[in-house]
Write a protein that holds these residues in place. Structure first.
Motif, PDB file in Angstrom:
ATOM      1  N   SER A 129       0.844  -1.192   0.000  1.00 29.65           N
ATOM      2  CA  SER A 129       0.000   0.000   0.000  1.00 29.65           C
ATOM      3  C   SER A 129       0.878   1.239   0.000  1.00 29.65           C
ATOM      4  O   SER A 129       1.788   1.373   0.837  1.00 29.65           O
ATOM      5  CB  SER A 129      -0.913   0.001   1.226  1.00 29.65           C
ATOM      6  N   LEU A 130       0.618   2.154  -0.929  1.00 23.89           N
ATOM      7  CA  LEU A 130       1.385   3.390  -1.003  1.00 23.89           C
ATOM      8  C   LEU A 130       1.187   4.229   0.255  1.00 23.89           C
ATOM      9  O   LEU A 130       2.150   4.776   0.805  1.00 23.89           O
ATOM     10  CB  LEU A 130       0.979   4.176  -2.256  1.00 23.89           C
ATOM     11  N   ARG A 131      -0.039   4.334   0.739  1.00 26.56           N
ATOM     12  CA  ARG A 131      -0.296   5.142   1.937  1.00 26.56           C
ATOM     13  C   ARG A 131       0.437   4.570   3.151  1.00 26.56           C
ATOM     14  O   ARG A 131       1.012   5.327   3.946  1.00 26.56           O
ATOM     15  CB  ARG A 131      -1.800   5.223   2.204  1.00 26.56           C
ATOM     16  N   GLN A 173      -8.306   6.371  -4.580  1.00 29.04           N
ATOM     17  CA  GLN A 173      -8.228   4.914  -4.539  1.00 29.04           C
ATOM     18  C   GLN A 173      -7.413   4.401  -5.723  1.00 29.04           C
ATOM     19  O   GLN A 173      -7.643   4.799  -6.866  1.00 29.04           O
ATOM     20  CB  GLN A 173      -9.636   4.313  -4.572  1.00 29.04           C
ATOM     21  N   LEU A 174      -6.471   3.516  -5.453  1.00 34.13           N
ATOM     22  CA  LEU A 174      -5.619   2.962  -6.490  1.00 34.13           C
ATOM     23  C   LEU A 174      -5.916   1.478  -6.676  1.00 34.13           C
ATOM     24  O   LEU A 174      -6.214   0.780  -5.707  1.00 34.13           O
ATOM     25  CB  LEU A 174      -4.139   3.126  -6.127  1.00 34.13           C
ATOM     26  N   GLN A 214      -4.839  -2.380  -7.136  1.00 32.80           N
ATOM     27  CA  GLN A 214      -3.840  -3.043  -6.305  1.00 32.80           C
ATOM     28  C   GLN A 214      -2.472  -3.113  -6.966  1.00 32.80           C
ATOM     29  O   GLN A 214      -1.451  -2.839  -6.332  1.00 32.80           O
ATOM     30  CB  GLN A 214      -4.316  -4.459  -5.955  1.00 32.80           C
ATOM     31  N   ASP A 230      -0.916   0.314  -6.946  1.00 34.40           N
ATOM     32  CA  ASP A 230      -0.587   0.660  -5.563  1.00 34.40           C
ATOM     33  C   ASP A 230       0.713  -0.023  -5.137  1.00 34.40           C
ATOM     34  O   ASP A 230       1.588   0.591  -4.509  1.00 34.40           O
ATOM     35  CB  ASP A 230      -1.738   0.223  -4.656  1.00 34.40           C
TER      36      ASP A 230
END
Length: 403
Positions: free
Chosen positions: A258-260, A285-286, A288, A291
């Motif tokens: 996850s990037l975040r 929202q990305l 998967q 991301d």
């Protein structure tokens, strides 16, 4: 299985129920022996003298040996001189006994026709094949045989030539197929090793660098700030657990990130290294795969900041712009001539280019006297995604394997 281990079941089939090369050669040998035995029986049942029968058997054995030579793998690659000599020898051994045994000489001319097809260039081979077949009109005429018997004799010669040629080529094809399957298996293993090495570097390089940094920080904090040191120890334990999960994910092939979460982790690690962080995330929202790729880029970039710079400031920006996702990491602290002196310092940027290429993205790196900027761009809409991803990764890995 890749190599012939001599096991009984491998004599019959290889993986995928394809016949093994040894079986192809055995089928060819069995067919040649059948023709050999038929002609041998014809000779033994003839009314020729003992000397003539003996000479015919010797010729028959010599023809059989020459045919085995001509049917060996790579026989067509031998020198023109050698092929010419062996074909002339086979022709003499084929036609001389015809003067005595005529139609009882069986299909030995078919061996010659098959050898011509195997060793000569296609145009010459088929022309000579027809000449040999036509020459078999003479023995039946000399024996006063009818049209049906004459046709049968010519047709039998031509058919024998095709059988010898076809079975030899089939055996060669099976061998090539077997070798190709083995080579493809080795290539697949090599690619998987490269995949594993790339993922291990991308996932663990950051975690281990962060654990090392946290350990140094804890060492400094213990005498004066034990409470904060305890907090940092908890962070190290969390990172260690994550590293273990990363290793398992690499082994199993599941590498979702996850990037975040990576941005949050990067802020914590960089702050512990006294690097001021300014993070801006405007991506929504990305999917998967995207991301994971962007999170991997961020992780490698932060690892580079920790290992290859003396940074005091790092800016992280993720945003959507003009139909593409863009991740930018900028840091100061570039030191002229500085590099990580540890062995196997990594090939992270090459790995990132491979990953971004797989999703039709691009990596840009810019450096001046004081700052280092890394920009990853990936289009939101990607045409022929699957094929592009596979081909991009394959090209990159093939190049790296060749290097």
């Amino acid at each position: 299985m890749g190599e012939d281990s001599g096991q009984p079941d491998e004599l019959l089939v290889t993986s995928g129920n394809f016949p093994a090369p040894r079986l192809g050669r055995l089928v060819l040998l069995a067919a040649l022996l059948c023709y050999f035995s038929i002609t041998l029986l014809n000779i033994l049942s003839s009314h020729a003298s003992v000397a003539e029968v003996t000479a015919a058997i010797l010729c028959l054995v010599a023809i059989f040996g020459l045919q085995l030579l001509h049917s060996r793998p790579g026989a067509q690659l031998r020198s023109v001189r050698l092929k010419t000599l062996t074909l002339l020898a086979q022709a003499l051994l084929t036609y001389l006994p015809l003067l005595v045994f005529r139609t009882q000489w069986g299909s030995m001319a078919g061996f010659l026709a098959g050898s011509l097809l195997l060793l000569l260039p296609p145009r010459q081979a088929w022309l000579m094949y027809g000449v040999v077949g036509g020459s078999m009109l003479v023995p039946p005429l000399l024996s006063d045989l009818g049209v049906v018997e004459t046709f049968y004799y010519v047709q039998s010669t031509l058919l024998t030539g095709l059988v010898v040629y076809g079975l030899t080529r089939l055996a060669d094809l099976i061998r090539v197929l077997h070798e190709t399957r083995g080579e493809l298996t080795r290539v697949a293993v090599t690619r998987e090793r490269l995949r594993f090495a790339r993922d291990l570097h991308d996932l663990l390089g950051y975690s281990l660098s962060a654990i090392t940094l946290k350990g140094e920080l804890i060492h400094r904090l213990l005498p004066l700030h034990p409470a904060r040191a305890k907090s940092e120890v908890e962070d190290v334990l969390t990172m260690s657990r994550q590293s273990l999960a990363d290793v398992r994910s690499v082994a199993s092939g599941y590498r979702d990130m996850s990037l975040r979460e990576e941005i949050s982790s990067a802020q914590s690690v960089l702050s512990a290294a006294d690097v001021r962080v300014d993070a801006q995330v405007r991506v929504g929202q990305l999917e998967q795969e995207l991301d994971t790729v962007l999170a991997t880029v961020l992780r490698e970039a932060v690892t580079n900041v920790l290992r290859h710079s003396r940074a005091t400031y790092c800016e992280i920006a993720a945003e959507r712009s003009a139909g593409q996702m863009r991740l930018t990491i900028v840091n100061d602290g570039v030191t002229a001539g500085y590099r990580d002196t540890s062995p196997h310092s990594g090939s992270g940027l090459g790995n990132l280019q491979t990953r971004l290429g797989a999703v039709e993205g691009a990596l840009t790196v810019d450096q001046d006297a004081q700052t280092f900027r890394l920009v990853a761009r990936v289009p939101e809409q990607r045409g022929s995604h699957g094929a592009s991803a596979v081909s991009a990764v394959d090209r990159a890995e093939d190049g790296r394997s060749a290097a």
